[in-house]
Design a protein around this motif. Structure first.
Motif, PDB file in Angstrom:
ATOM      1  N   UNK A   1       0.964  -1.138   0.033  1.00 14.81           N
ATOM      2  CA  UNK A   1       0.090  -0.106   0.191  1.00 14.81           C
ATOM      3  C   UNK A   1       0.997   1.275  -0.093  1.00 14.81           C
ATOM      4  N   UNK A   2       2.032   1.168   0.198  1.00 18.83           N
ATOM      5  CA  UNK A   2       2.755   2.407   0.228  1.00 18.83           C
ATOM      6  C   UNK A   2       3.684   2.594  -1.067  1.00 18.83           C
ATOM      7  N   UNK A   3       3.382   3.263  -1.977  1.00 20.55           N
ATOM      8  CA  UNK A   3       3.905   3.819  -3.386  1.00 20.55           C
ATOM      9  C   UNK A   3       5.525   4.067  -3.231  1.00 20.55           C
ATOM     10  N   UNK A   4       5.999   4.656  -2.153  1.00 21.52           N
ATOM     11  CA  UNK A   4       7.297   5.240  -2.062  1.00 21.52           C
ATOM     12  C   UNK A   4       7.769   4.964  -0.569  1.00 21.52           C
TER      13      UNK A   4
ATOM     14  N   UNK B   1      -1.200   6.082   1.794  1.00 22.22           N
ATOM     15  CA  UNK B   1      -1.538   4.715   1.572  1.00 22.22           C
ATOM     16  C   UNK B   1      -2.715   4.628   0.288  1.00 22.22           C
ATOM     17  N   UNK B   2      -2.185   3.741  -0.458  1.00 27.70           N
ATOM     18  CA  UNK B   2      -2.906   3.285  -1.892  1.00 27.70           C
ATOM     19  C   UNK B   2      -3.143   2.123  -1.746  1.00 27.70           C
ATOM     20  N   UNK B   3      -4.490   1.523  -0.890  1.00 25.27           N
ATOM     21  CA  UNK B   3      -4.559   0.104  -0.958  1.00 25.27           C
ATOM     22  C   UNK B   3      -4.778  -0.335  -2.350  1.00 25.27           C
TER      23      UNK B   3
ATOM     24  N   UNK C   1       1.296  -7.591  -5.203  1.00 26.02           N
ATOM     25  CA  UNK C   1       0.272  -6.577  -5.598  1.00 26.02           C
ATOM     26  C   UNK C   1       1.013  -5.240  -5.152  1.00 26.02           C
ATOM     27  N   UNK C   2       1.154  -4.576  -6.039  1.00 27.76           N
ATOM     28  CA  UNK C   2       1.753  -3.001  -5.968  1.00 27.76           C
ATOM     29  C   UNK C   2       0.618  -1.938  -5.371  1.00 27.76           C
ATOM     30  N   UNK C   3       1.116  -1.339  -4.766  1.00 24.90           N
ATOM     31  CA  UNK C   3       0.171  -0.012  -4.245  1.00 24.90           C
ATOM     32  C   UNK C   3      -0.725   0.597  -5.285  1.00 24.90           C
ATOM     33  N   UNK C   4      -2.106   0.475  -5.144  1.00 24.30           N
ATOM     34  CA  UNK C   4      -3.136   1.060  -6.174  1.00 24.30           C
ATOM     35  C   UNK C   4      -3.712   0.386  -7.061  1.00 24.30           C
TER      36      UNK C   4
ATOM     37  N   UNK D   1       1.193  -3.936 -11.176  1.00 24.38           N
ATOM     38  CA  UNK D   1       0.714  -2.537 -11.024  1.00 24.38           C
ATOM     39  C   UNK D   1      -0.301  -2.212 -11.838  1.00 24.38           C
ATOM     40  N   UNK D   2      -0.944  -1.200 -11.795  1.00 23.98           N
ATOM     41  CA  UNK D   2      -1.942  -0.744 -12.382  1.00 23.98           C
ATOM     42  C   UNK D   2      -3.114  -1.444 -12.573  1.00 23.98           C
ATOM     43  N   UNK D   3      -3.935  -1.369 -13.858  1.00 25.13           N
ATOM     44  CA  UNK D   3      -5.164  -1.920 -13.692  1.00 25.13           C
ATOM     45  C   UNK D   3      -5.174  -2.917 -14.821  1.00 25.13           C
ATOM     46  N   UNK D   4      -5.631  -4.179 -14.304  1.00 24.53           N
ATOM     47  CA  UNK D   4      -5.689  -5.518 -15.433  1.00 24.53           C
ATOM     48  C   UNK D   4      -6.885  -5.611 -15.878  1.00 24.53           C
TER      49      UNK D   4
END
Length: 246
Positions: free
Chosen positions: A144-147, A153-155, A170-173, A189-192
């Motif tokens: 959840x932490x992009x950096x 927080x980006x769940x 699975x990376x943040x967001x 990452x990103x959207x599948x």
């Protein structure tokens, strides 16, 4: 049966036919549904500054295995099942028949749907949102932490019927769409896209999930998995899946 060494607050609400094992601790802000088993050395209702004194609610017919820890401020539907030594932090909600494998942890502030299955050593980061009928296999990590380290927080979001294979991150967001298969050892990452296979580091789209065939000699499609795998699901759910096929 309540073991003589268990420590149970007089303010806790314990349902009928509940079993609590040796040396388990049940704090005051805990509600346990009927016909539930709490094994030995568990602690339910741990408080901290984030839980805000909200009750921990465990649904009926649940089974929490030994050395598991649940913070207050969370709510679980009926038939929760855990392995040994799991940790669930505050403000987690989960639906019916959530299964959390041995040595797994939920870091709190998470939303989990019905019939979610996790195997051992799964890490579910804060603010994760998981749909219904999702499978997370051993050593899967939802971040959840992009950096890191930061206060951002980006769940992640995982949609219904998705499957994430062992040792994937699975990376943040990231958004895992309905029916996706994430291959083992992947970093996503990103959207599948729905009903697609993603694999690799970084994960890339490989093909539709229907391309994979069962290795049982039938050569039928392995996905959607609910067309051939129904073990452990109630009759009404299976009937719904059969109706979908019709």
């Amino acid at each position: 049966m309540i073991h003589s060494t268990a420590i149970i607050s007089a303010k806790a609400k314990i349902g009928e036919n509940v079993s609590i094992g040796a040396f388990s601790i049940i704090h005051e802000n805990v509600v346990i549904g009927d016909n539930t088993i709490i094994e030995s050395y568990c602690e339910l209702g741990v408080s901290n500054h984030l839980s805000e004194g909200i009750n921990l609610i465990i649904g009926s017919e649940s089974h929490i295995r030994s050395r598991s820890t649940f913070y207050e401020g969370s709510k679980f539907g009926d038939k929760l099942v855990t392995g040994h030594s799991v940790t669930v932090r505050e403000k987690t909600t989960a639906g019916k028949n959530f299964q959390l494998g041995t040595l797994s942890d939920v870091q709190g502030h998470c939303e989990i749907g019905d019939y979610v299955r996790t195997h051992s050593n799964v890490h579910i980061g804060q603010h994760s949102k998981i749909g219904n009928f999702v499978w997370l296999f051993p050593y899967v990590v939802l971040t959840n932490d992009p950096h890191p380290p930061s206060n951002v927080m980006q769940g992640v979001i995982i949609s219904d019927y998705a499957v994430i294979a062992t040792m994937s991150v699975v990376l943040p967001g990231a958004v895992i769409s309905e029916g996706c298969l994430i291959g083992a050892h992947s970093s996503v990452s990103g959207r599948t896209e729905p009903d697609m296979i993603y694999s690799g580091n970084p994960a890339k789209k490989i093909a539709t999930t229907s391309k994979l065939k069962l290795k049982d000699g039938s050569r039928k499609p392995a996905y959607p998995w609910r067309k051939h795998f129904k073990r452990g699901y109630p009759e009404n759910v299976v009937a719904m899946w059969v109706k979908e096929d019709i």
